[in-house]
Design an enzyme around this catalytic site. Structure first.
Site, PDB file in Angstrom:
ATOM      1  N   GLU A 157       4.679  -0.718  14.431  1.00 57.89           N
ATOM      2  CA  GLU A 157       5.222   0.468  14.253  1.00 57.89           C
ATOM      3  C   GLU A 157       5.875   1.324  15.319  1.00 57.89           C
ATOM      4  O   GLU A 157       6.892   1.913  14.610  1.00 57.89           O
ATOM      5  CB  GLU A 157       3.802   1.479  14.074  1.00 57.89           C
ATOM      6  CG  GLU A 157       2.853   0.964  12.663  1.00 57.89           C
ATOM      7  CD  GLU A 157       1.786  -0.131  13.142  1.00 57.89           C
ATOM      8  OE1 GLU A 157       1.761  -0.358  14.176  1.00 57.89           O
ATOM      9  OE2 GLU A 157       1.252  -0.618  12.236  1.00 57.89           O
ATOM     10  N   SER A 203       0.915  -1.332  -0.107  1.00 57.97           N
ATOM     11  CA  SER A 203      -0.011  -0.162  -0.189  1.00 57.97           C
ATOM     12  C   SER A 203       0.879   1.431   0.040  1.00 57.97           C
ATOM     13  O   SER A 203       0.600   2.216  -0.821  1.00 57.97           O
ATOM     14  CB  SER A 203      -0.761   0.077   1.357  1.00 57.97           C
ATOM     15  OG  SER A 203      -1.787  -0.974   1.114  1.00 57.97           O
TER      16      SER A 203
HETATM   17  C1  LIG Z   1      -1.887  -0.621  13.641  1.00 59.36           C
HETATM   18  C2  LIG Z   1      -2.311  -0.851  12.171  1.00 59.36           C
HETATM   19  N1  LIG Z   1      -1.179  -1.105  11.278  1.00 59.36           N
HETATM   20  C3  LIG Z   1      -1.404  -1.671  10.315  1.00 59.36           C
HETATM   21  C4  LIG Z   1      -2.725  -2.082   9.933  1.00 59.36           C
HETATM   22  C5  LIG Z   1      -3.199  -2.303   8.406  1.00 59.36           C
HETATM   23  N2  LIG Z   1      -3.514  -3.713   8.358  1.00 59.36           N
HETATM   24  C6  LIG Z   1      -4.756  -4.092   8.141  1.00 59.36           C
HETATM   25  S1  LIG Z   1      -5.042  -5.626   8.261  1.00 59.36           S
HETATM   26  C7  LIG Z   1      -3.291  -6.199   8.340  1.00 59.36           C
HETATM   27  C8  LIG Z   1      -2.792  -7.411   8.589  1.00 59.36           C
HETATM   28  C9  LIG Z   1      -3.529  -8.072   9.735  1.00 59.36           C
HETATM   29  O1  LIG Z   1      -3.189  -9.240   9.582  1.00 59.36           O
HETATM   30  P1  LIG Z   1      -3.902 -10.488  10.802  1.00 59.36           P
HETATM   31  O2  LIG Z   1      -3.878  -9.778  12.163  1.00 59.36           O
HETATM   32  O3  LIG Z   1      -3.102 -11.816  10.801  1.00 59.36           O
HETATM   33  O4  LIG Z   1      -5.096 -10.483   9.919  1.00 59.36           O
HETATM   34  P2  LIG Z   1      -5.946 -11.592   9.051  1.00 59.36           P
HETATM   35  O5  LIG Z   1      -4.562 -12.037   8.361  1.00 59.36           O
HETATM   36  O6  LIG Z   1      -6.838 -12.352   9.968  1.00 59.36           O
HETATM   37  O7  LIG Z   1      -6.499 -10.516   8.097  1.00 59.36           O
HETATM   38  C10 LIG Z   1      -2.745  -4.842   8.469  1.00 59.36           C
HETATM   39  C11 LIG Z   1      -1.220  -4.784   8.624  1.00 59.36           C
HETATM   40  C12 LIG Z   1      -3.567  -1.687  10.825  1.00 59.36           C
HETATM   41  N3  LIG Z   1      -4.811  -2.016  10.369  1.00 59.36           N
HETATM   42  N4  LIG Z   1      -3.530  -1.261  12.149  1.00 59.36           N
END
Ligand SMILES: Cc1ncc(C[n+]2csc(CCOP(=O)(O)OP(=O)(O)O)c2C)c(N)n1
Lengths: 283, 310
Positions: free
Chosen positions: B57, B36
């Site tokens: 982060e 992104s």
């Molecule tokens: C603090 C924060 N950093 C980054 C994101 C962007 N983000 C949204 S979903 C995601 C990946 C999440 O992975 P996981 O927790 O394993 O969820 P799943 O694979 O079940 O969708 C990221 C990095 C966020 N929402 N919040």
């Protein structure tokens, strides 16, 4: 409130319907997170149709169990479970992500009664759950507090601050669930930032850890029931359930192990294929 | 203008990938959003100088600081909301330590659309502006983004670079020289001046073109350097124009509007009108619907500006 006690067969059907709804909602919105919604289908079904003490018509009921979805991007599955269990009309699901809709892209407690925490910035839900659990204890309520996190999400440092703090405060009515679907965005969790061994880490932080097949309703239900017993017996230890799941579960092309369906909506053709597959599948 | 509209985050990634060879001191970090933020374009080309930090982060900010204190030029990337959300890490490890970290926050403002408030940076400029020496930058188009990214390699202080998810058209002429701390005039006008920054520069441009046909002539300025603020430009503008307008996809509190308001409170003489998101939350919707709703579309900007001159 006692929910009607559905058979496991019936619960499987509900989980399938929730998957179909996730696909339809995300396709209609043109954006969203199918992978991490589909992996949650059995988890939200087990909670909203069997495990939670809740009253969809009275979402602010003081003694309700609390369900915090910390991985907020998986909220389509939660919305579907809420709609099917009576929080709001099922038709409203199709307003997902539209201007003015209470069904925001990530959960917004101010817009939708029944949502316990506004999430979407990962890593914060377990702390909120801890605060709720401290409050219910002060108030003498025997409510359970649940929190569902992603496996990538637990890379956030705040999760480990809460992981330390919840057992320290002997909050045995907290039950956290990790949707261990192995994927995140930039790749598989083990390649991006390894979090294994999950169970050992949480055990060493003082949690009572259970491992289940996160797509097996009976296993989820049994594990959460044991977390409830553990709270009733005042063991002093919170419970963590590692739910072994598959990102994109139920739709073959979304179960790609590559996270291509983490955050993209299916087009019309893909939507039809996905729904056909879900409806044809044995439940 | 001939080129296709493009997101400033895309140009950011392409520029890093292009200049990576020339500057071996560049290192890039991301927190599971490299697809992104477009830092993946650098990662693919220079895997040894790209560090995947996972969804962590706060750790990324500290690691960036350590790299900067050891002579590297780190670009640390995430959504603006998440990276500036770890304010104390930035305040201490980056700002106070004078660590030359380049903090890159993409997905600025309500322009991101459907994901809604949790993913929208709406207060990031305000937070970053308060930190001593921190440059706070928001390029207006592809040409300026490329120039800024390269200038940041040499910039002597920490910096925050705010980028759009959505595509924006080119508004500058090829060959324009950009400089951190300098605003860029886009078009002349005699009835008032509009300072716009980031994703709304193009809707402001459209609104001003439409108003011109109705006989209202407004100067348009790309206020990409929110800090250091171009006080020379501002002071001249205040002498020349009675009506000063700021437009941004950010809270008016503490953003470009806030910065100009602070300056004008000490240098009075003209009237200031701030257009942006007013003390309310973002929400889900298409980017177009949200720009209408929050008054940032060309049509809505035109209406608001017309009211000022009525
Ligand atoms: C603090 C924060 N950093 C980054 C994101 C962007 N983000 C949204 S979903 C995601 C990946 C999440 O992975 P996981 O927790 O394993 O969820 P799943 O694979 O079940 O969708 C990221 C990095 C966020 N929402 N919040």
């Amino acid at each position: 409130m006692g929910m009607e006690k559905h058979s496991i067969e019936k619960l499987k059907e509900i989980a399938r319907d929730i998957r179909v709804s996730c696909i339809k909602m995300i396709a209609a919105a043109g954006s969203g997170h199918p992978g991490g919604s589909l992996s949650l289908a059995e988890i939200v079904t087990a909670f909203y149709f069997r495990l939670l003490r809740h009253d969809p018509k009275n979402p602010n009921w003081k003694d309700r169990d609390r369900f915090v979805l910390s991985k907020g991007h998986g909220v389509p599955a939660l919305y579907a479970a809420m709609a099917y269990s009576g929080y709001f009309p099922v038709e409203q699901l199709m307003t997902l992500r539209q201007l003015g809709s209470p069904l925001q892209g990530h959960p917004d407690r101010a817009r939708l009664p029944g949502i316990e925490a506004s999430t979407g910035s990962l890593g914060q839900g377990l702390s909120i759950a801890q605060g709720i659990a401290l409050a219910t204890r002060i108030d003498g309520s025997d409510a359970m507090v649940y929190c569902v996190m992603g496996d990538g999400e637990i890379q956030e440092g705040q999760v480990w601050e809460a992981a330390m703090s919840v057992p320290m405060h002997k909050l045995d009515h907290v039950c956290a669930i990790i949707d261990w679907n192995k994927g995140q965005i930039d790749g598989q969790v083990k390649d991006v930032m390894n979090i294994e061994p999950i169970a050992d880490k949480w055990k060493s932080f003082g949690w009572n850890v259970l491992e289940v097949d996160g797509h097996d309703l009976s296993e989820i239900i049994a594990a959460v029931e044991s977390a409830k017993d553990n709270a009733k017996q005042k063991s002093g230890k919170p419970t963590l359930i590692v739910a072994d799941t598959l990102k994109g579960k139920g739709v073959k092309f979304m179960e790609d192990g590559k996270n291509a369906w983490h955050g993209s909506a299916p087009n019309q053709e893909q939507t039809e294929a996905a729904i056909n597959e879900l409806l044809k599948g044995k439940v | 203008m001939s080129t296709k509209p493009v997101a400033t985050r895309q140009i950011f990634g392409e520029t890093l990938a292009r200049i990576g060879e020339k500057y071996p001191e560049i290192v890039v970090l991301d927190a599971d959003l490299s697809k992104s933020t477009k830092s993946e374009l650098f990662a693919k080309k220079y895997p040894n100088r790209f560090f995947e930090m996972g969804i962590s982060e706060a750790n990324m900010i500290g690691v960036g600081a350590g790299l900067a204190l050891s002579g590297k030029v780190p670009f640390i990337c995430s959504f603006g909301a998440f990276v500036t959300g770890r304010f104390d890490q930035i305040r201490m490890s980056v700002s106070y330590a004078k660590a030359r970290v380049r903090i890159v926050g993409t997905h600025a403002g309500v322009g991101i659309g459907e994901d809604g408030h949790s993913q929208m940076a709406l207060e990031d400029l305000a937070c970053m502006r308060t930190l001593p020496e921190m440059a706070v930058l928001q390029p207006g188009d592809d040409l300026e983004t490329a120039a800024m990214v390269e200038e940041l390699v040499h910039y002597p202080h920490p910096a925050y670079l705010r980028l759009t998810r959505q595509n924006v058209p080119r508004l500058h002429k090829e060959g324009t020289t950009f400089k951190i701390g300098k605003f860029q005039k886009i078009s002349d006008g005699s009835d008032g001046v509009v300072f716009a920054t980031g994703g709304v520069l193009s809707t402001a441009y459209e609104a001003i073109q439409a108003l011109k046909q109705g006989g209202l002539s407004l100067e348009l300025v790309n206020a990409s350097s929110i800090k250091p603020l171009d006080e020379t430009y501002l002071s001249q503008a205040i002498q020349k124009h009675k009506e000063i307008i700021t437009i941004e996809d950010h809270y008016v509190i503490g953003g470009l509007g806030g910065a100009v308001a602070e300056y004008m409170a000490e240098h009075p003489g003209s009237r200031l009108h701030r257009i942006g998101v007013y003390d309310t939350f973002g929400q889900s919707g298409t980017p177009e619907d949200l720009y209408e709703h929050y008054g940032l579309s060309a049509t809505k900007l035109k209406e608001q500006i017309q009211k000022i001159f009525r």
